[in-house]
Write a protein that holds these residues in place. Sequence first.
Motif, PDB file in Angstrom:
ATOM      1  N   LEU A 605      51.516  34.630  33.493  1.00 18.13           N
ATOM      2  CA  LEU A 605      50.354  35.514  33.594  1.00 18.13           C
ATOM      3  C   LEU A 605      50.754  36.919  34.036  1.00 18.13           C
ATOM      4  CD1 LEU A 605      47.536  33.272  35.146  1.00 18.13           C
ATOM      5  CD2 LEU A 605      47.872  33.926  32.764  1.00 18.13           C
ATOM      6  N   ARG A 606      51.736  37.022  34.943  1.00 20.49           N
ATOM      7  CA  ARG A 606      52.146  38.348  35.430  1.00 20.49           C
ATOM      8  C   ARG A 606      52.796  39.170  34.317  1.00 20.49           C
ATOM      9  NH1 ARG A 606      55.961  38.263  39.168  1.00 20.49           N
ATOM     10  NH2 ARG A 606      56.287  36.019  39.360  1.00 20.49           N
ATOM     11  N   VAL A 607      53.488  38.499  33.423  1.00 23.38           N
ATOM     12  CA  VAL A 607      54.058  39.212  32.269  1.00 23.38           C
ATOM     13  C   VAL A 607      52.942  39.744  31.372  1.00 23.38           C
ATOM     14  CG1 VAL A 607      55.387  38.933  30.135  1.00 23.38           C
ATOM     15  CG2 VAL A 607      56.245  37.952  32.268  1.00 23.38           C
ATOM     16  N   LEU A 608      51.919  38.919  31.158  1.00 22.82           N
ATOM     17  CA  LEU A 608      50.807  39.317  30.293  1.00 22.82           C
ATOM     18  C   LEU A 608      50.004  40.478  30.878  1.00 22.82           C
ATOM     19  CD1 LEU A 608      49.483  35.806  29.194  1.00 22.82           C
ATOM     20  CD2 LEU A 608      50.959  37.349  27.905  1.00 22.82           C
ATOM     21  N   ALA A 621      44.116  38.981  33.505  1.00 21.11           N
ATOM     22  CA  ALA A 621      43.535  39.316  34.815  1.00 21.11           C
ATOM     23  C   ALA A 621      42.370  38.382  35.140  1.00 21.11           C
ATOM     24  CB  ALA A 621      43.063  40.774  34.816  1.00 21.11           C
ATOM     25  N   LEU A 622      41.542  38.077  34.146  1.00 20.17           N
ATOM     26  CA  LEU A 622      40.421  37.167  34.351  1.00 20.17           C
ATOM     27  C   LEU A 622      40.913  35.769  34.719  1.00 20.17           C
ATOM     28  CD1 LEU A 622      37.415  36.452  34.216  1.00 20.17           C
ATOM     29  CD2 LEU A 622      37.663  36.144  31.741  1.00 20.17           C
ATOM     30  N   LYS A 644      49.894  45.945  43.140  1.00 21.65           N
ATOM     31  CA  LYS A 644      50.169  47.204  42.433  1.00 21.65           C
ATOM     32  C   LYS A 644      49.855  47.070  40.943  1.00 21.65           C
ATOM     33  CE  LYS A 644      53.760  49.465  43.791  1.00 21.65           C
ATOM     34  NZ  LYS A 644      55.156  49.914  44.011  1.00 21.65           N
ATOM     35  N   VAL A 645      50.212  45.917  40.353  1.00 19.68           N
ATOM     36  CA  VAL A 645      49.967  45.698  38.914  1.00 19.68           C
ATOM     37  C   VAL A 645      48.471  45.659  38.621  1.00 19.68           C
ATOM     38  CG1 VAL A 645      50.230  44.061  37.013  1.00 19.68           C
ATOM     39  CG2 VAL A 645      52.162  44.505  38.548  1.00 19.68           C
ATOM     40  N   ILE A 665      38.014  42.431  39.855  1.00 22.35           N
ATOM     41  CA  ILE A 665      37.556  41.132  40.361  1.00 22.35           C
ATOM     42  C   ILE A 665      38.738  40.300  40.855  1.00 22.35           C
ATOM     43  CG2 ILE A 665      36.523  38.924  39.662  1.00 22.35           C
ATOM     44  CD1 ILE A 665      34.718  40.576  37.757  1.00 22.35           C
ATOM     45  N   ALA A 666      39.832  40.322  40.087  1.00 18.42           N
ATOM     46  CA  ALA A 666      41.020  39.568  40.488  1.00 18.42           C
ATOM     47  C   ALA A 666      41.559  40.076  41.832  1.00 18.42           C
ATOM     48  CB  ALA A 666      42.091  39.674  39.411  1.00 18.42           C
TER      49      ALA A 666
END
Length: 700
Positions: A605-608, A621-622, A644-645, A665-666
């Motif tokens: 997910l962090r890559v996306l 993010a959702l 930061k991302v 929201i995240a």
Amino acid sequence: MADDQEKDLQKFLKNVDEITSLIQEMNSDDPVVQEKAILNSEKRLLFMEEGQCRTTLNKTMISPPQAPMKNADEISSAFLASVEKDAKERARRRRENRVLADALKEKGNEAFVRGDYETAILHYSEGLEKLKDMKVLYTNRAQAYIKLGEYQKALVDCDWALKCDEKCTKAYFHMGKAYLALKNYSVSRECFQKILEINPQLQMQMKDHLIQVDLREKADLQEKEAHESLDSGKSTAVTTKNLLETLSKPDQNPLFYAGGIEILTEMMKDNTERTLFRTHNGFSIINGNEVIRRCFSAEGKDVVEETTCVSVLRLWQAVCSGNEENQHLLVMHPDTGQLLPSLLASKVPAIQQQSLALLLQLAQTGNGRSLIISHLDLARLLEALLSFLDFSDKKANSAMELLTDLALEERFQVWFQANLPSVLPVLTGVLKRDPQETNTSALSQCITVMGNLSAEVATRGQMSASEDFGEACLGLMARCEEDVDLFRDIIYRLLGLMMNLCLQSPFVSEDWAMEVSRRCLCLLNSRDGGILTRAAGVLSRTISSSLKIVQEALRAGVVKKMIKFLKMGGQTASRYAIKTLAICTNSCHEAREEVIRLDKKFSVLRVLLSSEDEVVAGNAALCLGNCMEVPRVASALLSTDIVKVLLKLAGGDAQKTAVQLNAGIALGRLCTAEPRFAAQLRELHGIEILSSTMKSISDA
């Protein structure tokens, strides 16, 4: 004082000159000059009170008694008052004449629609007697003159319309047609190009007319060359002429005509002979022959009738090869619109094959396709082309290639949308075919055509609203799944069609969406990358329609399969996969837990989140925000730069505000679940950034 009197006199004389000139102009035969004079007189009236007389009375001057005289200014005012009255009267009469002219225009239009062009011209002319500067009367009369072949009169009317309005596109249009009929091709071309300069939105229409100018000029040149060949005694040219004279004999045996036509076909080797066929009334001789017409119309054709029909079809191919004017004359014939589709649907293979060959030849050019779409019975043509799906040989593929080419034309798409209610049952019948008994390649092409046409919103809406059409898609999918390898192309293209159908909301029914989702979940086990991607795409559009579908997908292992897609990294597949995960995690706690279990420290997910694709980043993010609802999960991200991302996404300038909203929201859920993230957020001035972002979203 003497100077003032002189100035007043000069002023008066100037006024007289100007007013005299205005009166002459108002009586002009030129409506443009007349209209301009009326406007100028009205302007003068507005300034009547300006520039009062500067002459003063010298009361010390002794003069003999005389009759009282009006000074120059009084005379001028009286004269202007008279002009004002006259102008008002003219304006009143103009309003009355406008009403009368409009009524006469409507009468002219009614006569034009009836085809009574002489009466139409009479009414338009009467209207112009009432109002000489009414441009629509000139352009309408020009159109009627063109219908009667009176092109010079049409040009005169177009000139008058342009005097009324120099940007009158209708005037240029009729002028272009008149010059084309007069074979003045360069000026005709300039007229159509002028319309494009005035209104670039008429690009498509003017393109067609410019093509017609080029084709007519080319045909004219061909005719000159053909007649030169005939005059020089060229054998093939002379033979062509003589054969046409022979074939013009009425009431002969069908074989007489068939034999002559076969010989004539062999003569059509180049454009000289093809052009002579046209100029010596070849089309009229063949199409008007009662014996040949009976051969075409016969229900159960015998061998002689079949031979005659095939001979004519081969001749048409020969004379139309590379000759656009011949193509035009053939397709424009009143009988051709119904005849060619009926011959294409013939039960006689040879007639069907030659009809298809002729249509394929016509469709090789944009002009030919335009002729087919504009003049043939498209409903019958479509049915005839679809009947070729029964053939196992290349004729089926050729028919679908023709349908594909036609379906790419904007005119066909407009016709298709307008006639879809009557056409849809025919297409539904195609989807109900047994793939085992149908030409697989041709069926795939046909479904591709449906998919391409369904990309248009209105068309897609009608298709999606048809329960029978939706069920036919599912039924074909089920039959093809019996042998995925054999019917791979059909499944792939059917998934493309269903992806478009699933863009329409709401679906035909929840049960239909459920069944579609089940089929796609099964196909996610395929080893074919194309099918996998499209199945994931369809699923991403159906899964949100109900919680039942989400739960069934979870039981089928959809989370694991989507994570696998994301790890493989395909751009399109990633879009579908992360959207599906976002929907699942938004609905079910089990989905969040499975994502956490399969994606350690949310590395995927962090890559996306850093993807350049806003849809992917927003859904990632959702999904991440949804997973923060699981207790003690957030702490796994403490050693990362997740704040930061997400802050970069939330405060960025993404075109889709959903990206900023989902990231915000995240962040909120992350800080709620793990307070230490709140401290990081404050250090990065995140509160201010988020507040500014939320305000921007709210304002938007």
